[in-house]
Design a protein around this motif. Structure first.
Motif, PDB file in Angstrom:
ATOM      1  N   PHE A   1      -5.744  11.434   0.338  1.00  9.44           N
ATOM      2  CA  PHE A   1      -6.455  10.792   1.165  1.00  9.44           C
ATOM      3  C   PHE A   1      -6.004   9.190   1.202  1.00  9.44           C
ATOM      4  CE2 PHE A   1      -8.822  14.057  -0.755  1.00  9.44           C
ATOM      5  CZ  PHE A   1      -8.939  14.599  -0.349  1.00  9.44           C
ATOM      6  N   PRO A   2      -4.822   8.876   2.091  1.00  9.55           N
ATOM      7  CA  PRO A   2      -4.469   7.505   2.504  1.00  9.55           C
ATOM      8  C   PRO A   2      -5.828   6.412   2.271  1.00  9.55           C
ATOM      9  CG  PRO A   2      -3.895   8.703   4.234  1.00  9.55           C
ATOM     10  CD  PRO A   2      -4.343   9.560   2.739  1.00  9.55           C
ATOM     11  N   LYS A   3      -6.385   5.059   1.924  1.00 10.56           N
ATOM     12  CA  LYS A   3      -7.062   4.292   2.534  1.00 10.56           C
ATOM     13  C   LYS A   3      -6.115   3.524   3.336  1.00 10.56           C
ATOM     14  CE  LYS A   3      -8.808   6.139  -1.064  1.00 10.56           C
ATOM     15  NZ  LYS A   3      -7.375   6.373  -1.780  1.00 10.56           N
TER      16      LYS A   3
ATOM     17  N   LYS B   1       4.772  11.165   7.219  1.00  9.28           N
ATOM     18  CA  LYS B   1       3.103  12.138   6.571  1.00  9.28           C
ATOM     19  C   LYS B   1       2.249  11.923   7.714  1.00  9.28           C
ATOM     20  CE  LYS B   1       0.472  13.739   2.978  1.00  9.28           C
ATOM     21  NZ  LYS B   1       0.990  15.531   2.945  1.00  9.28           N
ATOM     22  N   ARG B   2       2.078  12.684   8.081  1.00  9.92           N
ATOM     23  CA  ARG B   2       0.676  12.951   9.276  1.00  9.92           C
ATOM     24  C   ARG B   2      -0.377  13.405   8.997  1.00  9.92           C
ATOM     25  NH1 ARG B   2       2.014  11.924  14.284  1.00  9.92           N
ATOM     26  NH2 ARG B   2       4.484  12.145  14.960  1.00  9.92           N
ATOM     27  N   HIS B   3      -1.661  12.400   9.320  1.00 10.60           N
ATOM     28  CA  HIS B   3      -3.212  12.450   8.639  1.00 10.60           C
ATOM     29  C   HIS B   3      -4.144  12.694   9.901  1.00 10.60           C
ATOM     30  CE1 HIS B   3      -1.040  11.578   4.855  1.00 10.60           C
ATOM     31  NE2 HIS B   3      -0.496  10.038   5.651  1.00 10.60           N
ATOM     32  N   ALA B   4      -4.375  14.037  10.023  1.00  7.92           N
ATOM     33  CA  ALA B   4      -5.170  14.171  10.831  1.00  7.92           C
ATOM     34  C   ALA B   4      -6.589  15.344  10.608  1.00  7.92           C
ATOM     35  CB  ALA B   4      -4.938  15.534  12.038  1.00  7.92           C
TER      36      ALA B   4
ATOM     37  N   GLN C   1       0.749  -0.889  -0.495  1.00  7.30           N
ATOM     38  CA  GLN C   1       0.073  -0.380   0.095  1.00  7.30           C
ATOM     39  C   GLN C   1       0.527   1.317  -0.540  1.00  7.30           C
ATOM     40  OE1 GLN C   1      -2.956   0.991  -0.161  1.00  7.30           O
ATOM     41  NE2 GLN C   1      -4.204  -0.888  -0.244  1.00  7.30           N
ATOM     42  N   PRO C   2       0.053   2.395  -1.071  1.00  2.00           N
ATOM     43  CA  PRO C   2       1.193   3.322  -0.671  1.00  2.00           C
ATOM     44  C   PRO C   2       1.066   4.170   0.741  1.00  2.00           C
ATOM     45  CG  PRO C   2       0.008   3.645  -2.301  1.00  2.00           C
ATOM     46  CD  PRO C   2      -0.839   2.967  -1.552  1.00  2.00           C
ATOM     47  N   GLY C   3       2.870   4.226   1.120  1.00  2.00           N
ATOM     48  CA  GLY C   3       3.188   4.878   2.087  1.00  2.00           C
ATOM     49  C   GLY C   3       2.973   3.694   3.074  1.00  2.00           C
ATOM     50  N   ILE C   4       3.087   2.580   3.233  1.00  2.00           N
ATOM     51  CA  ILE C   4       3.002   1.349   4.281  1.00  2.00           C
ATOM     52  C   ILE C   4       4.050   0.524   4.223  1.00  2.00           C
ATOM     53  CG2 ILE C   4       1.597  -0.321   5.108  1.00  2.00           C
ATOM     54  CD1 ILE C   4       0.571   2.529   5.738  1.00  2.00           C
TER      55      ILE C   4
ATOM     56  N   MET D   1      -9.097   3.538   7.163  1.00  2.00           N
ATOM     57  CA  MET D   1      -9.001   4.547   6.620  1.00  2.00           C
ATOM     58  C   MET D   1     -10.824   4.492   5.479  1.00  2.00           C
ATOM     59  SD  MET D   1      -7.514   5.453   8.753  1.00  2.00           S
ATOM     60  CE  MET D   1      -8.164   8.030   9.264  1.00  2.00           C
ATOM     61  N   ALA D   2     -11.645   3.681   6.112  1.00  2.00           N
ATOM     62  CA  ALA D   2     -13.063   3.957   5.486  1.00  2.00           C
ATOM     63  C   ALA D   2     -13.198   5.056   5.344  1.00  2.00           C
ATOM     64  CB  ALA D   2     -13.947   3.115   5.838  1.00  2.00           C
ATOM     65  N   LEU D   3     -12.930   6.018   6.255  1.00  2.00           N
ATOM     66  CA  LEU D   3     -13.289   7.458   5.371  1.00  2.00           C
ATOM     67  C   LEU D   3     -12.859   8.104   4.660  1.00  2.00           C
ATOM     68  CD1 LEU D   3     -15.854   9.892   6.861  1.00  2.00           C
ATOM     69  CD2 LEU D   3     -13.275  10.257   8.659  1.00  2.00           C
ATOM     70  N   ASN D   4     -11.616   7.773   4.420  1.00  2.00           N
ATOM     71  CA  ASN D   4     -11.241   8.140   2.786  1.00  2.00           C
ATOM     72  C   ASN D   4     -12.048   8.212   1.936  1.00  2.00           C
ATOM     73  OD1 ASN D   4      -9.742  10.139   4.562  1.00  2.00           O
ATOM     74  ND2 ASN D   4      -7.691   8.833   4.658  1.00  2.00           N
ATOM     75  N   ILE D   5     -11.973   7.045   1.772  1.00  2.00           N
ATOM     76  CA  ILE D   5     -12.800   6.989   0.482  1.00  2.00           C
ATOM     77  C   ILE D   5     -13.932   7.589   0.225  1.00  2.00           C
ATOM     78  CG2 ILE D   5     -14.708   5.033  -0.798  1.00  2.00           C
ATOM     79  CD1 ILE D   5     -11.616   3.760  -0.281  1.00  2.00           C
ATOM     80  N   MET D   6     -14.963   7.757   1.389  1.00  2.00           N
ATOM     81  CA  MET D   6     -15.859   9.308   1.018  1.00  2.00           C
ATOM     82  C   MET D   6     -15.307  10.631   0.752  1.00  2.00           C
ATOM     83  SD  MET D   6     -19.486   9.391   0.424  1.00  2.00           S
ATOM     84  CE  MET D   6     -19.403   7.913   1.415  1.00  2.00           C
ATOM     85  N   ASN D   7     -14.291  10.753   1.582  1.00  2.00           N
ATOM     86  CA  ASN D   7     -13.365  12.423   1.916  1.00  2.00           C
ATOM     87  C   ASN D   7     -13.145  12.497   0.216  1.00  2.00           C
ATOM     88  OD1 ASN D   7     -14.282  13.119   3.908  1.00  2.00           O
ATOM     89  ND2 ASN D   7     -12.457  11.870   5.211  1.00  2.00           N
TER      90      ASN D   7
END
Length: 441
Positions: free
Chosen positions: A250-252, A108-111, A94-97, A276-282
């Motif tokens: 918007f990383p998943k 890279k922090r995601h808040a 996965q990207p970034g993992i 991050m299911a929320l980022n699918i909508m974001n």
């Protein structure tokens, strides 16, 4: 789904009694953008569409605890693993993992996802604010003059009593005549007293553009300075590379580090993987917003260019004719219109423009005629509607048909035209629907 969005359906209703005090560009801001942001807020806060916002994997930490902790504490991705080469080679899934060194690797922090619904709702209010300010400045003046005059075509069946059907009010012929006189008097008073109406409208339209620019910039900062070029990158990379701009912004899948004390009192570090299911909508919401803001910015600039043209050319009769026709199609008497706009400043002209938007062709023609009769430099009028129509019929010059003006005017004037045509032809008196009485020849 309809129940979820019931709170915004009131902004999508078509109301035939609504009085227009702005243009389509203004409506794109306070109605369509406002509704779009409200819908986005509801989507983000409704778990039924995306399930749990975050789900984290941990061996020795209870799931509700780790999920809550990682949602309220910023998750992160490793910058050196955000590349297509690593994905193609299978080094990361996965990207970034991937593995990282706390002291050496940049993360890279995601808040932002914690604040998305609040930001979207706040932006919706900001887009509505210029409209609320303009309504306060406008003070309901247009509505007070034209409300209830949308259905004047049916007033020929009413004499002295108006008819109300639900929210729809059909004025009587006598009421229409009184309202036209009231509009004329109000316009004359405005020409002498109130000079700020147009300036307030221009200010509100400029506030729309200023607010739009501010919201674009704030969104850009909110998303880690990734928003300005988001739409372009999506179009260029979405179907070409395994990782595109949306995967970065918007990383998943993200990483989360959880610390707790063990049974012996030593500090334990748990490296957690979070979906991050929320980022699918974001990502869908902000991609749509990017294209919408680009469209809205273009239309708003064009709208201000149009307003600049009206400011420079409102004294021109041809320009005024085209503008009023664009507001609502219909023919106007050139000499009367010229006599009126020569006495208008920009505020008066804008007020006249919105009167045209809300009135039928016949009523607005009467208003212009009565206004022209008030000015000493205009031709002498007696304000008699039959003489006015007789002059118009002579100017038409040999129109064919028994009633040559019926095709050009609203039906509210039909009784007057029937009577006038009958008198001109020397025929028998005509039974009018105004009061049921027979008019003498």
């Amino acid at each position: 789904m309809l129940g979820t969005f019931s709170s915004v359906k009131q902004y999508l209703k078509f109301d035939i009694t609504r009085v227009v005090i702005d243009n389509i560009v203004f409506k794109l801001h306070y109605r369509w953008t406002f509704v779009l942001l409200l819908v986005a807020t509801l989507l983000i806060t409704s778990r039924q569409y995306i399930g749990e916002h975050i789900q984290c994997i941990s061996d020795n930490v209870v799931a509700p605890v780790i999920n809550t902790f990682c949602f309220f504490t910023p998750t992160f991705t490793v910058v050196r693993h955000l590349n297509n080469t690593a994905l193609d080679s299978g080094s990361v899934f996965q990207p970034g993992i991937g593995p990282y060194n706390r002291n050496e690797d940049k993360i890279k922090r995601h808040a932002y996802y914690q604040w998305v619904p609040f930001v979207l709702f706040g932006q919706a209010l900001c887009f509505y604010a210029p409209h609320a300010i303009w309504k306060y400045w406008e003070g309901g003046r247009i509505k007070a003059l034209v409300y209830g005059l949308r259905m004047v075509g049916l007033t020929k069946y009413l004499n002295s009593d108006s008819l109300r059907i639900g929210k729809l009010n059909i004025p009587s012929m006598a009421e229409v005549e009184d309202r036209v006189i009231n509009i004329r008097r109000t316009m004359i008073d405005r020409m002498r007293l109130n000079q700020s109406w147009g300036a307030h409208l221009v200010t509100a339209e400029m506030l729309n553009l200023l607010n739009l620019c501010c919201q674009i910039y704030l969104t850009h900062r909110f998303l880690g300075r990734q928003f300005l070029t988001l739409g372009i990158k999506v179009l260029r990379e979405r179907w070409v590379d395994k990782m595109d701009a949306l995967d970065i912004v918007f990383p998943k899948v993200t990483k989360c580090t959880f610390f707790k004390y063990g049974a012996a009192g030593s500090l334990q570090e748990h490296d957690t993987l979070c979906v991050m299911a929320l980022n699918i909508m974001n990502e869908k919401i902000y991609t749509i917003l990017w294209f919408w803001y680009a469209f809205l910015f273009t239309i708003t600039v064009l709208g201000l260019i149009w307003r600049l043209l009206t400011l420079f050319f409102y004294k021109n009769v041809t320009f005024t004719r085209l503008s009023l026709y664009w507001a609502k199609p219909g023919k106007l008497d050139g000499s009367d219109l010229k006599a009126v706009i020569e006495k208008c400043n920009f505020s008066n002209w804008m007020f006249l423009f919105f009167l045209r938007t809300n009135l039928s062709e016949f009523l607005f023609e009467k208003v212009v005629y009565h206004l022209a009769s008030e000015f000493p430099n205009s031709p002498i009028h007696d304000n008699d509607i039959n003489d006015y129509k007789a002059r118009e019929r002579e100017a038409a010059g040999g129109s064919s048909g028994k009633y040559p003006l019926l095709e050009r005017l609203d039906t509210v004037d039909a009784p007057l035209l029937h009577h006038r045509a009958a008198v001109g032809a020397g025929t028998a008196p005509v039974q009018t629907p105004i009061d049921g009485a027979t008019l003498p020849v």
